[in-house]
Write a protein that holds these residues in place. Structure first.
Motif, PDB file in Angstrom:
ATOM      1  N   GLN A   1     -41.479  14.182   6.834  1.00 39.49           N
ATOM      2  CA  GLN A   1     -40.891  13.646   5.750  1.00 39.49           C
ATOM      3  C   GLN A   1     -40.193  14.611   4.757  1.00 39.49           C
ATOM      4  N   VAL A   2     -39.155  14.528   4.391  1.00 39.28           N
ATOM      5  CA  VAL A   2     -38.560  15.398   3.394  1.00 39.28           C
ATOM      6  C   VAL A   2     -38.929  15.274   2.092  1.00 39.28           C
ATOM      7  N   HIS A   3     -39.299  16.218   1.129  1.00 40.22           N
ATOM      8  CA  HIS A   3     -39.396  16.087  -0.074  1.00 40.22           C
ATOM      9  C   HIS A   3     -38.630  17.002  -0.815  1.00 40.22           C
ATOM     10  N   LEU A   4     -37.975  16.448  -2.003  1.00 37.76           N
ATOM     11  CA  LEU A   4     -37.136  17.123  -2.896  1.00 37.76           C
ATOM     12  C   LEU A   4     -37.396  17.023  -4.326  1.00 37.76           C
ATOM     13  N   VAL A   5     -37.518  18.287  -4.911  1.00 40.26           N
ATOM     14  CA  VAL A   5     -38.068  18.306  -6.175  1.00 40.26           C
ATOM     15  C   VAL A   5     -36.751  19.099  -6.912  1.00 40.26           C
ATOM     16  N   GLU A   6     -36.349  18.541  -8.035  1.00 37.63           N
ATOM     17  CA  GLU A   6     -35.366  18.612  -9.017  1.00 37.63           C
ATOM     18  C   GLU A   6     -36.081  19.383 -10.172  1.00 37.63           C
ATOM     19  N   SER A   7     -34.862  20.546 -10.545  1.00 40.26           N
ATOM     20  CA  SER A   7     -35.310  21.228 -11.791  1.00 40.26           C
ATOM     21  C   SER A   7     -34.237  21.504 -12.760  1.00 40.26           C
ATOM     22  N   GLY A   8     -34.322  21.896 -13.863  1.00 41.14           N
ATOM     23  CA  GLY A   8     -33.037  22.648 -14.510  1.00 41.14           C
ATOM     24  C   GLY A   8     -32.499  21.837 -15.567  1.00 41.14           C
ATOM     25  N   GLY A   9     -32.921  20.556 -15.639  1.00 40.73           N
ATOM     26  CA  GLY A   9     -32.324  19.732 -16.598  1.00 40.73           C
ATOM     27  C   GLY A   9     -32.740  19.936 -18.099  1.00 40.73           C
ATOM     28  N   GLY A  10     -32.061  19.472 -18.841  1.00 39.53           N
ATOM     29  CA  GLY A  10     -32.459  19.944 -20.488  1.00 39.53           C
ATOM     30  C   GLY A  10     -31.468  18.916 -21.433  1.00 39.53           C
ATOM     31  N   SER A  11     -31.457  19.615 -22.582  1.00 36.90           N
ATOM     32  CA  SER A  11     -30.625  19.145 -23.738  1.00 36.90           C
ATOM     33  C   SER A  11     -29.919  20.216 -23.951  1.00 36.90           C
ATOM     34  N   VAL A  12     -28.495  19.757 -24.037  1.00 33.10           N
ATOM     35  CA  VAL A  12     -27.312  20.827 -24.476  1.00 33.10           C
ATOM     36  C   VAL A  12     -26.470  20.308 -25.411  1.00 33.10           C
ATOM     37  N   GLN A  13     -25.434  21.014 -25.911  1.00 34.57           N
ATOM     38  CA  GLN A  13     -24.471  20.704 -26.895  1.00 34.57           C
ATOM     39  C   GLN A  13     -23.150  20.178 -26.009  1.00 34.57           C
ATOM     40  N   SER A  14     -22.295  19.616 -26.462  1.00 39.83           N
ATOM     41  CA  SER A  14     -20.893  19.425 -25.831  1.00 39.83           C
ATOM     42  C   SER A  14     -20.312  20.613 -25.530  1.00 39.83           C
ATOM     43  N   GLY A  15     -19.873  20.995 -24.482  1.00 38.37           N
ATOM     44  CA  GLY A  15     -19.122  22.380 -23.728  1.00 38.37           C
ATOM     45  C   GLY A  15     -20.113  23.376 -23.223  1.00 38.37           C
ATOM     46  N   GLY A  16     -21.454  22.866 -23.368  1.00 37.37           N
ATOM     47  CA  GLY A  16     -22.307  23.741 -22.581  1.00 37.37           C
ATOM     48  C   GLY A  16     -22.613  23.659 -21.274  1.00 37.37           C
ATOM     49  N   SER A  17     -23.621  24.452 -20.702  1.00 39.99           N
ATOM     50  CA  SER A  17     -23.585  24.354 -19.107  1.00 39.99           C
ATOM     51  C   SER A  17     -25.273  24.252 -18.941  1.00 39.99           C
ATOM     52  N   LEU A  18     -25.457  23.787 -17.616  1.00 40.97           N
ATOM     53  CA  LEU A  18     -26.668  23.712 -16.859  1.00 40.97           C
ATOM     54  C   LEU A  18     -26.642  23.740 -15.654  1.00 40.97           C
ATOM     55  N   ASN A  19     -27.585  24.425 -14.920  1.00 40.41           N
ATOM     56  CA  ASN A  19     -27.692  24.458 -13.605  1.00 40.41           C
ATOM     57  C   ASN A  19     -28.790  23.892 -13.055  1.00 40.41           C
ATOM     58  N   LEU A  20     -28.798  22.890 -12.438  1.00 40.51           N
ATOM     59  CA  LEU A  20     -29.597  22.102 -11.738  1.00 40.51           C
ATOM     60  C   LEU A  20     -30.197  22.581 -10.373  1.00 40.51           C
TER      61      LEU A  20
END
Length: 125
Positions: A1-20
């Motif tokens: 059984q494969v388990h996947l765990v995401e991270s890296g989300g958040g709140s940013v302003q328009s034009g910003g960046s995030l890396n999930l």
């Protein structure tokens, strides 16, 4: 059984960046399609990007040129670098895996059998 765990989300302003990030419990080096999907409130889940086992990628038109999907096989981790974020990108983002061997992985959520719990991305104007 494969388990996947995401991270890296958040709140940013328009034009910003995030890396999930999406850490898998098994080796995702071969024989797995990996993908990112998202779902905004009141909307259906939509595909964002997929990555086939040998590296071919497919992107939704709405994110082409702004998002990049990649993986680190040594870390069993999938990434989604998101630049030039827009309020329309606000959604819960899900990582998904499919045991599917092909040169290309279609952005079709029915192909993917294993899903993470999601990470929230909120972009304000």
């Amino acid at each position: 059984q494969v388990h996947l765990v995401e991270s890296g989300g958040g709140s940013v302003q328009s034009g910003g960046s995030l890396n999930l990030s999406c850490e898998a419990s098994i080796n995702i080096d071969r024989a797995y399609c990996m993908g990112w999907f998202r779902q905004a409130p009141g909307k259906e889940r939509e595909g964002v990007a997929t990555l086939a086992e040998y590296g071919n990628t497919i992107y939704a038109d709405s994110v082409k040129g702004r998002f990049t999907i990649s993986k680190d096989n040594a870390k069993n981790t999938l990434y989604l670098q998101m630049n030039s974020l827009e309020p329309e990108d606000t959604a819960m983002y899900y990582c998904a895996a499919a045991r599917y061997r092909a040169n290309w992985c279609p952005i079709v959520d029915g192909l993917f059998r294993t899903w993470g719990q999601g990470t929230q991305v909120t972009v304000s104007s």
